[in-house]
Design a protein around this motif. Structure first.
Motif, mmCIF file in Angstrom:
data_model
loop_
_atom_site.group_PDB
_atom_site.id
_atom_site.type_symbol
_atom_site.label_atom_id
_atom_site.label_comp_id
_atom_site.label_asym_id
_atom_site.label_seq_id
_atom_site.Cartn_x
_atom_site.Cartn_y
_atom_site.Cartn_z
ATOM 1 N N PRO A 53 27.015 41.322 3.085
ATOM 2 C CA PRO A 53 27.252 39.810 2.820
ATOM 3 C C PRO A 53 27.168 39.088 1.652
ATOM 4 O O PRO A 53 27.648 39.874 0.471
ATOM 5 C CB PRO A 53 24.894 39.682 2.541
ATOM 6 C CG PRO A 53 25.399 41.020 2.781
ATOM 7 C CD PRO A 53 26.386 41.801 2.667
ATOM 8 N N SER A 54 27.924 37.711 1.545
ATOM 9 C CA SER A 54 28.756 36.988 0.824
ATOM 10 C C SER A 54 28.294 36.056 0.409
ATOM 11 O O SER A 54 27.997 34.949 1.339
ATOM 12 C CB SER A 54 30.620 36.679 0.758
ATOM 13 O OG SER A 54 30.532 35.966 0.003
ATOM 14 N N PRO A 107 24.279 34.763 -6.124
ATOM 15 C CA PRO A 107 24.772 35.791 -7.263
ATOM 16 C C PRO A 107 23.994 37.147 -7.407
ATOM 17 O O PRO A 107 24.051 38.089 -7.177
ATOM 18 C CB PRO A 107 24.795 35.613 -8.782
ATOM 19 C CG PRO A 107 24.641 34.031 -8.177
ATOM 20 C CD PRO A 107 24.311 33.389 -7.526
ATOM 21 N N GLU A 108 22.586 37.505 -7.452
ATOM 22 C CA GLU A 108 21.481 37.908 -6.768
ATOM 23 C C GLU A 108 22.190 39.201 -5.578
ATOM 24 O O GLU A 108 21.914 39.582 -5.416
ATOM 25 C CB GLU A 108 20.000 37.264 -7.756
ATOM 26 C CG GLU A 108 19.990 37.127 -8.749
ATOM 27 C CD GLU A 108 19.788 37.796 -10.238
ATOM 28 O OE1 GLU A 108 19.127 39.065 -9.199
ATOM 29 O OE2 GLU A 108 20.324 37.645 -10.809
ATOM 30 N N ALA A 123 33.278 43.352 -7.969
ATOM 31 C CA ALA A 123 33.220 43.412 -9.871
ATOM 32 C C ALA A 123 33.016 45.178 -9.900
ATOM 33 O O ALA A 123 33.722 45.763 -9.948
ATOM 34 C CB ALA A 123 31.677 43.193 -9.941
ATOM 35 N N GLU A 124 32.305 45.820 -8.683
ATOM 36 C CA GLU A 124 32.191 47.551 -8.750
ATOM 37 C C GLU A 124 34.197 48.108 -9.124
ATOM 38 O O GLU A 124 34.320 48.942 -9.516
ATOM 39 C CB GLU A 124 31.123 47.834 -8.094
ATOM 40 C CG GLU A 124 31.105 49.876 -8.478
ATOM 41 C CD GLU A 124 30.074 50.289 -7.218
ATOM 42 O OE1 GLU A 124 29.471 51.046 -7.273
ATOM 43 O OE2 GLU A 124 29.869 49.633 -5.845
ATOM 44 N N PHE A 125 34.346 47.237 -8.084
ATOM 45 C CA PHE A 125 35.451 48.333 -8.028
ATOM 46 C C PHE A 125 36.624 48.132 -9.126
ATOM 47 O O PHE A 125 37.110 49.095 -9.421
ATOM 48 C CB PHE A 125 36.476 47.526 -6.736
ATOM 49 C CG PHE A 125 38.245 48.030 -6.191
ATOM 50 C CD1 PHE A 125 38.540 49.295 -6.119
ATOM 51 C CD2 PHE A 125 38.815 46.906 -6.354
ATOM 52 C CE1 PHE A 125 39.378 49.577 -5.648
ATOM 53 C CE2 PHE A 125 39.497 47.565 -6.130
ATOM 54 C CZ PHE A 125 40.313 48.364 -6.058
#
Length: 168
Positions: A137-138, A143-144, A153-155
């Motif tokens: 999902p985008s 943002p939550e 962001a994790e990458f």
């Protein structure tokens, strides 16, 4: 090349695994397989009638063939995966790693089945990765719940995550 020919040339082992899945699925469970993933749909005629889809689950001969293949051998002899693995080893542990320790790899594939295959194989070899495909999902306005942004962001931020697998 047809869709199926491109799929097989992408990864024979991944294509066989996806065909096995298609051959064992019930009709109602087939909807989540990618639309015309193997290029088996055909036009009935030139009017507006719907397309008829070849259903691998109804083809016993195909099912017998794909289930009779030695998937362990196909995987062990998968020259594309083996080459990818060698490149990743060089990139993350060889000369490249000492010169660019924070560099990462993005691997694109048109086929989700190929991404499934790569994800399973790379994780089994201890490669930390993130996966983004059309099912993630985008929700940029929320943002939550924006899983895609969270994975990106994790990458970017986690130095232990070296690979991003994506179809996007």
């Amino acid at each position: 090349l047809s869709t199926y020919e491109r799929y097989v040339s992408s990864s024979l082992a991944a294509a066989v695994l996806r065909l096995r899945e298609a051959c064992t699925r019930d009709e109602e469970d087939l909807e989540d397989l990618e639309a015309d993933e193997f290029g088996f749909a055909e036009e009935l005629d030139n009017d507006s009638r719907p397309r008829r889809r070849y259903r691998p689950a109804q083809d016993r001969e195909l099912a017998d063939i794909v289930h009779g293949l030695d998937i362990d051998r196909l995987e062990s002899e998968d020259s594309k995966f083996n080459t990818l693995r060698k490149v990743l080893d060089l990139y993350f542990t060889g000369t490249f790693a000492s010169q660019n320790p924070s560099h990462k790899v993005v691997n694109f594939s048109f086929f989700r089945g190929a991404i499934d295959y790569l994800e399973r194989r790379l994780r089994a070899e201890g490669i930390r990765l993130v996966r983004i495909d059309g099912s993630v999902p985008s929700l940029p306005n929320d943002p939550e719940r924006d899983e895609r942004a969270r994975r990106i962001a994790e990458f970017r931020e986690d130095p232990d995550i070296q690979v991003l697998l994506t179809s996007e």
